[in-house]
Design a protein around this motif. Structure first.
Motif, PDB file in Angstrom:
ATOM      1  N   PRO A  51       0.909  -1.092   0.025  1.00 32.45           N
ATOM      2  CA  PRO A  51      -0.122  -0.141   0.103  1.00 32.45           C
ATOM      3  C   PRO A  51       1.001   1.225   0.063  1.00 32.45           C
ATOM      4  O   PRO A  51       1.670   1.471   0.761  1.00 32.45           O
ATOM      5  N   ASP A  52       0.633   2.212  -0.898  1.00 33.78           N
ATOM      6  CA  ASP A  52       0.945   3.620  -0.772  1.00 33.78           C
ATOM      7  C   ASP A  52       0.291   4.394  -0.020  1.00 33.78           C
ATOM      8  O   ASP A  52      -0.783   4.724  -0.362  1.00 33.78           O
ATOM      9  N   LEU A  53       0.696   4.471   1.198  1.00 29.75           N
ATOM     10  CA  LEU A  53      -0.255   5.263   2.215  1.00 29.75           C
ATOM     11  C   LEU A  53      -0.683   6.720   2.095  1.00 29.75           C
ATOM     12  O   LEU A  53      -1.704   7.275   2.447  1.00 29.75           O
ATOM     13  N   SER A  54       0.049   7.416   0.895  1.00 28.72           N
ATOM     14  CA  SER A  54      -0.072   8.785   0.544  1.00 28.72           C
ATOM     15  C   SER A  54      -1.246   8.713  -0.153  1.00 28.72           C
ATOM     16  O   SER A  54      -1.616   9.825  -0.511  1.00 28.72           O
ATOM     17  N   THR A  55      -1.863   7.398  -0.452  1.00 31.61           N
ATOM     18  CA  THR A  55      -3.173   7.496  -1.537  1.00 31.61           C
ATOM     19  C   THR A  55      -4.525   7.213  -0.730  1.00 31.61           C
ATOM     20  O   THR A  55      -5.399   7.173  -1.075  1.00 31.61           O
ATOM     21  N   LEU A  56      -4.221   6.919   0.408  1.00 34.09           N
ATOM     22  CA  LEU A  56      -5.339   6.752   1.610  1.00 34.09           C
ATOM     23  C   LEU A  56      -6.470   7.633   1.385  1.00 34.09           C
ATOM     24  O   LEU A  56      -6.313   8.754   1.641  1.00 34.09           O
ATOM     25  N   SER A  57      -7.648   7.214   0.822  1.00 32.55           N
ATOM     26  CA  SER A  57      -8.680   8.139   1.000  1.00 32.55           C
ATOM     27  C   SER A  57     -10.192   7.418   1.310  1.00 32.55           C
ATOM     28  O   SER A  57     -10.131   6.111   1.158  1.00 32.55           O
ATOM     29  N   VAL A  58     -11.209   8.154   1.499  1.00 36.37           N
ATOM     30  CA  VAL A  58     -12.535   7.236   1.791  1.00 36.37           C
ATOM     31  C   VAL A  58     -13.183   7.089   0.199  1.00 36.37           C
ATOM     32  O   VAL A  58     -12.598   7.454  -0.733  1.00 36.37           O
TER      33      VAL A  58
END
Length: 478
Positions: free
Chosen positions: A110-117
């Motif tokens: 996972p690329d955590l900079s892309t985490l979104s709802v």
């Protein structure tokens, strides 16, 4: 008389609320797993979609409870989804492509900079874009996000940073459960089917006010920023322009925008399609890409000299695109349908010419101040995988700069009514793609052989289908 409804308050004290870290309120992205856990908990997220784009730009991945996601769970996918055609067929081995016999697992990172709802889901759900690596941690060369990362890394080694701004066109159409029937424009709020010729019409946009509001709301919830939205020339054809930025971040945004727009349309009982040519007699849909290159140390656009003049790098970038984009066309126009858009006497170019503010050329240099000098690639269609379209376009420009390829003189008149400089069909485009060793090296030879094999298999699948044209003109005449 009913008492007034109580306003919902999060179960926290005033002191605890004051100590809430700022990052949990970010709509998009966190820095590490500790922040991810707090971000998910603060929103009450129950499920998370771990997604990655396949060769077509379709989201593949896994869904899991958020508690499992943050418990150091190892995520894996087989390689098969990244070697599959759009219709689910696997290509034959050959021409450098070989399907792995063991089909072993690849790791999702996972690329955590892309985490979104995921704002359209009823239950609290989040999403995160993932990269694919081998079990030993090596990037998987043939996956689209890694292909773009490879090209960006080649710029980085030279102290350069590409800056891009995509423009994505798409159609809204009536639901079409039977693929044998042609697509038709939707009915807007006026109660009438939408007609063509509404380019830049505000009334045309207003026909879909509620749907567009949902696009905006869904986008805002995910931290996706729309620059402008317009009605294009086609019946029910819209265009979204994105703010310029990092190629990987912008490819991620296009990837998520496509999901977002489709979901918003379905909410209003309508389809959104990114087919290059969905309706006969209507304009095709493009994904124009604006590109400039910044010197990382100086922080300045290398296309512009200190006196504001164009640099050698500017002309070499264009020269590289003129020479290599025809060979990379299969990444910019990836399907049989894509070539229905690329026709003469249309704003979709069939040439490899360039010009100043000339929309009939493949490569347009828009009017701008010297600091904003850029090259717009007008060839890609909206059906292209954004990661691969950006990778191909930037790779061609970089090859031009590395080899100091000269640009032809700019075109000052209409460029799209003379000779055709691009492949006219998918197989011809694949042949050219396979012949360009320099491009394959830049993109990764494993990717090049895999992608070519997929496209050949897609063409063979298409050839199995008998079209209405054949039934109309051949059935009783030959």
């Amino acid at each position: 008389m009913m008492p007034p409804a109580k306003k919902e308050v999060r179960p926290t004290t005033r002191g605890a609320r004051a100590r809430t870290p700022a990052f949990v309120k970010n709509k998009r992205g966190v820095k590490n797993w500790k922040e991810a856990s707090e971000w998910l908990e603060w929103r009450g997220i129950e499920d998370i979609e771990c997604i990655t784009p396949d060769q077509a730009g379709v989201a593949r991945g896994k869904m899991m409870p958020s508690s499992k996601f943050t418990s150091n769970t190892s995520l894996a996918l087989p390689s098969a989804p990244f070697m599959m055609t759009i219709s689910g067929v696997y290509p034959e081995d050959g021409n450098g492509f070989a399907y792995p016999e063991d089909d072993g697992d690849l790791k999702l990172v996972p690329d955590l900079s892309t985490l979104s709802v995921v704002p359209w889901e009823d239950d609290p759900t989040a999403q995160v874009i993932c990269d694919l690596v081998h079990q030993d941690g090596r990037p998987v060369e043939f996956t689209p996000r890694n292909v773009l990362k490879r090209v960006v890394a080649a710029y980085d080694k030279l102290g350069l940073r590409p800056v891009v701004a995509p423009e994505i066109e798409f159609y809204l159409v009536r639901k079409n459960p039977d693929p044998d029937y042609p697509l038709t424009p939707p009915v807007g709020r006026s109660g009438r089917p939408i007609g063509g010729g509404a380019g830049y019409s505000i009334a045309g946009v207003n026909e879909f006010d509620e749907l567009i509001d949902d696009i905006y709301h869904f986008s805002e919830a995910q931290g996706l920023e729309i620059d402008t939205l317009i009605h294009e020339e086609g019946a029910g054809q819209l265009e979204i322009n994105l703010r310029h930025g990092d190629p990987i971040e912008l490819a991620d945004q296009v990837f998520l925008f496509k999901r977002t727009i489709r979901e918003a349309a379905l909410k209003h009982d309508t389809y959104a399609t990114f087919m290059a040519k969905p309706i006969q007699g209507q304009p095709g849909s493009a994904m124009h890409i604006h590109q400039s290159i910044v010197d990382k140390k100086a922080g300045k656009n290398i296309f512009t000299a200190a006196d504001g003049a164009e640099t050698d790098a500017f002309f070499h970038f264009i020269g590289g695109m003129q020479k290599h984009v025809p060979n990379a066309l299969v990444m910019l126009a990836p399907y049989v349908n894509s070539y229905r858009r690329l026709t003469q006497a249309a704003s979709a170019p069939v040439n490899n010419k360039w010009g100043y503010d000339n929309r009939t050329t493949a490569f347009r240099v828009p009017r701008s101040d010297p600091a904003g000098r850029r090259v717009e690639n007008r060839i890609p269609s909206s059906d292209a995988n954004p990661y691969l379209a950006l990778a191909a376009s930037l790779a061609c420009g970089l090859i031009g700069m590395n080899n100091k390829l000269p640009a032809e003189p700019p075109i000052l008149t209409t460029a799209n009514e003379d000779e055709i400089d691009l492949p006219r069909g998918l197989l011809e485009a694949v042949d050219l793609f396979e012949s360009d060793d320099e491009l394959a090296t830049m993109l990764g030879k494993s990717f090049a052989s895999t992608y070519a094999a997929i496209k050949r298999a897609e063409f063979e699948t298409f050839m199995e289908v008998i079209s209405p044209w054949e039934r109309e003109y051949l059935l009783l005449n030959v």
